[in-house]
Enzyme design. Structure first.
Site, mmCIF file in Angstrom:
data_model
loop_
_atom_site.group_PDB
_atom_site.id
_atom_site.type_symbol
_atom_site.label_atom_id
_atom_site.label_comp_id
_atom_site.label_asym_id
_atom_site.label_seq_id
_atom_site.Cartn_x
_atom_site.Cartn_y
_atom_site.Cartn_z
ATOM 1 N N LYS A 298 2.441 -3.704 6.481
ATOM 2 C CA LYS A 298 2.766 -3.754 5.049
ATOM 3 C C LYS A 298 4.265 -3.536 4.835
ATOM 4 C CE LYS A 298 -1.270 -4.613 3.358
ATOM 5 N NZ LYS A 298 -1.528 -5.914 2.741
ATOM 6 N N SER B 121 0.839 -1.199 0.000
ATOM 7 C CA SER B 121 0.000 0.000 0.000
ATOM 8 C C SER B 121 0.872 1.246 0.000
ATOM 9 C CB SER B 121 -0.862 -0.009 1.261
ATOM 10 O OG SER B 121 -1.490 1.229 1.431
ATOM 11 N N TYR C 130 -1.352 -0.869 10.765
ATOM 12 C CA TYR C 130 -1.644 -1.463 9.457
ATOM 13 C C TYR C 130 -0.500 -1.187 8.484
ATOM 14 C CZ TYR C 130 -3.470 -1.727 4.702
ATOM 15 O OH TYR C 130 -3.616 -1.987 3.361
HETATM 16 P P1 NAD Z 1 -10.684 -7.363 1.259
HETATM 17 O O1 NAD Z 1 -10.855 -7.344 2.729
HETATM 18 O O2 NAD Z 1 -11.879 -7.200 0.402
HETATM 19 O O3 NAD Z 1 -9.924 -8.696 0.809
HETATM 20 C C1 NAD Z 1 -9.040 -9.382 1.641
HETATM 21 C C2 NAD Z 1 -9.426 -10.852 1.611
HETATM 22 O O4 NAD Z 1 -8.541 -11.578 2.461
HETATM 23 C C3 NAD Z 1 -10.842 -11.091 2.108
HETATM 24 O O5 NAD Z 1 -11.484 -11.934 1.191
HETATM 25 C C4 NAD Z 1 -10.635 -11.781 3.456
HETATM 26 O O6 NAD Z 1 -11.698 -12.661 3.771
HETATM 27 C C5 NAD Z 1 -9.303 -12.460 3.258
HETATM 28 N N1 NAD Z 1 -8.537 -12.672 4.484
HETATM 29 C C6 NAD Z 1 -8.253 -11.767 5.453
HETATM 30 N N2 NAD Z 1 -7.512 -12.338 6.421
HETATM 31 C C7 NAD Z 1 -7.320 -13.620 6.039
HETATM 32 C C8 NAD Z 1 -6.642 -14.716 6.637
HETATM 33 N N3 NAD Z 1 -6.035 -14.609 7.827
HETATM 34 N N4 NAD Z 1 -6.630 -15.899 5.983
HETATM 35 C C9 NAD Z 1 -7.255 -16.026 4.785
HETATM 36 N N5 NAD Z 1 -7.924 -15.036 4.187
HETATM 37 C C10 NAD Z 1 -7.947 -13.843 4.806
HETATM 38 O O7 NAD Z 1 -9.599 -6.248 0.918
HETATM 39 P P2 NAD Z 1 -9.125 -5.712 -0.484
HETATM 40 O O8 NAD Z 1 -9.530 -4.291 -0.546
HETATM 41 O O9 NAD Z 1 -9.495 -6.626 -1.571
HETATM 42 O O10 NAD Z 1 -7.557 -5.712 -0.249
HETATM 43 C C11 NAD Z 1 -6.730 -6.794 -0.653
HETATM 44 C C12 NAD Z 1 -5.306 -6.521 -0.180
HETATM 45 O O11 NAD Z 1 -4.879 -5.267 -0.687
HETATM 46 C C13 NAD Z 1 -5.155 -6.426 1.338
HETATM 47 O O12 NAD Z 1 -3.941 -7.035 1.704
HETATM 48 C C14 NAD Z 1 -5.110 -4.937 1.604
HETATM 49 O O13 NAD Z 1 -4.383 -4.624 2.758
HETATM 50 C C15 NAD Z 1 -4.387 -4.448 0.354
HETATM 51 N N6 NAD Z 1 -4.684 -3.040 0.049
HETATM 52 C C16 NAD Z 1 -5.992 -2.648 -0.093
HETATM 53 C C17 NAD Z 1 -6.278 -1.310 -0.330
HETATM 54 C C18 NAD Z 1 -7.700 -0.846 -0.448
HETATM 55 O O14 NAD Z 1 -7.953 0.355 -0.303
HETATM 56 N N7 NAD Z 1 -8.676 -1.689 -0.723
HETATM 57 C C19 NAD Z 1 -5.221 -0.385 -0.443
HETATM 58 C C20 NAD Z 1 -3.917 -0.821 -0.331
HETATM 59 C C21 NAD Z 1 -3.661 -2.168 -0.079
HETATM 60 C C1 UD1 Z 2 -7.097 5.130 3.635
HETATM 61 C C2 UD1 Z 2 -6.243 4.496 4.688
HETATM 62 C C3 UD1 Z 2 -4.883 4.158 4.101
HETATM 63 C C4 UD1 Z 2 -5.027 3.281 2.867
HETATM 64 C C5 UD1 Z 2 -5.892 4.008 1.859
HETATM 65 C C6 UD1 Z 2 -6.055 3.158 0.623
HETATM 66 C C7 UD1 Z 2 -7.149 5.545 6.722
HETATM 67 C C8 UD1 Z 2 -6.882 6.510 7.828
HETATM 68 N N1 UD1 Z 2 -6.156 5.413 5.799
HETATM 69 O O1 UD1 Z 2 -6.535 6.372 3.418
HETATM 70 O O2 UD1 Z 2 -4.089 3.484 5.038
HETATM 71 O O3 UD1 Z 2 -3.767 3.011 2.286
HETATM 72 O O4 UD1 Z 2 -7.160 4.314 2.470
HETATM 73 O O5 UD1 Z 2 -7.322 2.887 0.263
HETATM 74 O O6 UD1 Z 2 -8.165 4.880 6.673
HETATM 75 N N2 UD1 Z 2 -12.836 11.442 3.635
HETATM 76 C C9 UD1 Z 2 -13.894 12.275 3.979
HETATM 77 N N3 UD1 Z 2 -15.030 11.697 4.514
HETATM 78 C C10 UD1 Z 2 -15.143 10.344 4.712
HETATM 79 C C11 UD1 Z 2 -14.057 9.504 4.350
HETATM 80 C C12 UD1 Z 2 -12.910 10.091 3.822
HETATM 81 O O7 UD1 Z 2 -13.833 13.489 3.812
HETATM 82 O O8 UD1 Z 2 -16.194 9.897 5.216
HETATM 83 C C13 UD1 Z 2 -11.645 12.050 3.008
HETATM 84 C C14 UD1 Z 2 -10.339 11.812 3.753
HETATM 85 O O9 UD1 Z 2 -10.102 12.837 4.680
HETATM 86 C C15 UD1 Z 2 -9.331 11.815 2.590
HETATM 87 C C16 UD1 Z 2 -10.124 11.230 1.411
HETATM 88 O O10 UD1 Z 2 -11.490 11.417 1.753
HETATM 89 O O11 UD1 Z 2 -8.973 13.126 2.271
HETATM 90 C C17 UD1 Z 2 -9.858 9.759 1.171
HETATM 91 O O12 UD1 Z 2 -10.073 9.035 2.369
HETATM 92 P P1 UD1 Z 2 -9.991 7.433 2.411
HETATM 93 O O13 UD1 Z 2 -10.854 6.857 1.351
HETATM 94 O O14 UD1 Z 2 -10.238 6.994 3.813
HETATM 95 O O15 UD1 Z 2 -8.491 7.101 1.958
HETATM 96 P P2 UD1 Z 2 -7.089 7.560 2.605
HETATM 97 O O16 UD1 Z 2 -7.264 8.680 3.543
HETATM 98 O O17 UD1 Z 2 -6.153 7.782 1.481
#
Ligand code: NAD
Ligand code: UD1
Length: 338
Positions: free
Chosen positions: A152, A124, A148
């Site tokens: 990572k 991330s 978190y």
């Molecule tokens: P998500 O929660 O939808 O998917 C994660 C999946 O992993 C889920 O299906 C969950 O059931 C499974 N899981 C969690 N813990 C587990 C365990 N101990 N054993 C087996 N399965 C497990 O999340 P996502 O948004 O699809 O994210 C996928 C990956 O990308 C994650 O590692 C997350 O940290 C990373 N990531 C997500 C975002 C985002 O904003 N969505 C941003 C940066 C990084």
């Molecule tokens: C979040 C995570 C970050 C992760 C990233 C990726 C937190 C504190 N951080 O950050 O670790 O890598 O998502 O998906 O959760 N906002 C509002 N109102 C809301 C929600 C958000 O104004 O109800 C604003 C926030 O202040 C920010 C923007 O929207 O400026 C995006 O917020 P969000 O979607 O939570 O993402 P990140 O802050 O980038």
């Protein structure tokens, strides 16, 4: 290629499965459904008209993981499984270290035992922490500001050490910026449990009438309109980056961290306006205080992804909002509606 996909039932996982299946890969999904629904996988099967293996298991359970990998004998692993809520990670740090760090160590050990040497890891942009300069390039210092983010950064380090110690090993650490949007069919999408923490799913629920109004966290940031700006990346583009990373990992050894973003920053107010256009609804908002820990701006440098992966994002913010709205309006209660 035979690809073992941990966390494949989740938001980014399901979108990536569709593209892997379309490209003819053979898959095994490993997921404990702690943050996902089996319905999502049913829909992936329907949309792709293809089948794949599924092992319901937890990456913290080393023995089950080892057996699953040995049975499937993959060429590569895509590692999505993990917990991702920043606030929860502050309250329950050990749960995060156990799931994300111990789980990943278990996975690498199981890969060693199965002779698999290729991994694409979901990292991330949160690993960068406070921006020392923008856009973030991959050489920006790593200084996560919450548990978190530290999980990572730690897993990145573990994987880098593993590639050094393992002959012919290859790893790509994909640093996602802000994934949003949904598959064009509107059949799969982000389905957060409880109150959404992130902006786009919150906006989607306001548009659907599930939440009364959006709280904008501060309008006194040094940005175009005072609201926070982020690099939103369409989940379909992000999924494509995984296929490119798999190909890259097959052609090289070593470990590379690569940003996945668009290089464009969008403010909260701009995203709200785009969602209003996409949904045809006007969205009530209220400006409240900043959320603690938030940064003003985040944006990806995209040259490394273009250079090494030959991948670039295609979709803009309007397409992200349109696809999100198709998913939200067609599935007002997510996968629970089935
Ligand atoms: P998500 O929660 O939808 O998917 C994660 C999946 O992993 C889920 O299906 C969950 O059931 C499974 N899981 C969690 N813990 C587990 C365990 N101990 N054993 C087996 N399965 C497990 O999340 P996502 O948004 O699809 O994210 C996928 C990956 O990308 C994650 O590692 C997350 O940290 C990373 N990531 C997500 C975002 C985002 O904003 N969505 C941003 C940066 C990084
Ligand atoms: C979040 C995570 C970050 C992760 C990233 C990726 C937190 C504190 N951080 O950050 O670790 O890598 O998502 O998906 O959760 N906002 C509002 N109102 C809301 C929600 C958000 O104004 O109800 C604003 C926030 O202040 C920010 C923007 O929207 O400026 C995006 O917020 P969000 O979607 O939570 O993402 P990140 O802050 O980038």
């Amino acid at each position: 290629m035979k690809v073992f996909v941990t966390g494949g039932a989740g938001y980014i996982g399901t979108h990536t499965l569709l593209q892997l299946l379309a490209a003819g890969h053979e898959l095994c999904v490993f997921d404990n459904f702690s943050n996902a629904s089996p319905v999502a996988l049913t829909r992936v099967r329907q949309l792709s008209n293809r089948d794949f293996d599924l092992v319901e298991g937890d990456i913290r359970d080393a023995a089950t993981l080892r057996h699953a990998l040995a049975d499937f004998a993959p060429d590569a692993v895509i590692h999505f499984a993990g917990l991702k809520a920043v606030g929860e990670s502050n309250d329950k740090p050990l749960l995060y270290y156990e799931n994300n760090v111990t789980g990943s160590v278990n996975l690498l050990a199981a890969m060693d035992a199965a002779g698999c040497r290729r991994i694409v890891f979901s990292s991330s942009a949160t690993v960068y922490g406070e921006a020392q300069y923008l856009p973030f390039d991959e050489d920006h210092p790593i200084a996560p500001t919450n548990p978190y983010g530290r999980t990572k950064a730690m897993v990145e380090g573990v994987i880098a050490d593993w590639t050094k110690a393992t002959p012919n090993a290859s790893a790509v650490l994909l640093r996602y910026f802000n994934p949003v949007g949904a598959h064009e069919s509107g059949r799969i999408g982000e389905d957060p449990r409880g109150i959404p923490n992130n902006l786009m799913p919150y906006i989607a629920q306001v548009a659907a009438g599930r939440r009364e109004k959006l709280s904008i966290f501060g309008d006194d940031y040094p940005t175009r309109d005072g609201t926070g700006e982020r690099d939103y990346i369409h989940v379909v583009d992000l999924a494509a980056a995984h296929l490119a990373a798999l190909e890259y990992a097959a052609s090289k050894t070593g470990c590379e961290a690569i940003n996945v973003g668009t290089g464009q920053a969008t403010t909260v107010k701009e995203l709200v306006a785009a969602y209003e256009r996409a949904s045809g609804r006007s969205l009530p908002v209220e400006v409240i205080a900043r959320r603690s820990g938030d940064v003003a701006s985040s944006c990806a440098a995209t040259a490394k992804a273009a250079d090494l992966l030959r991948w670039r994002s295609e979709f803009g913010v309007d397409a992200m909002c349109e696809s999100s709205w198709r998913w939200q309006s067609g599935n007002p209660h997510g996968f629970a509606g089935d």
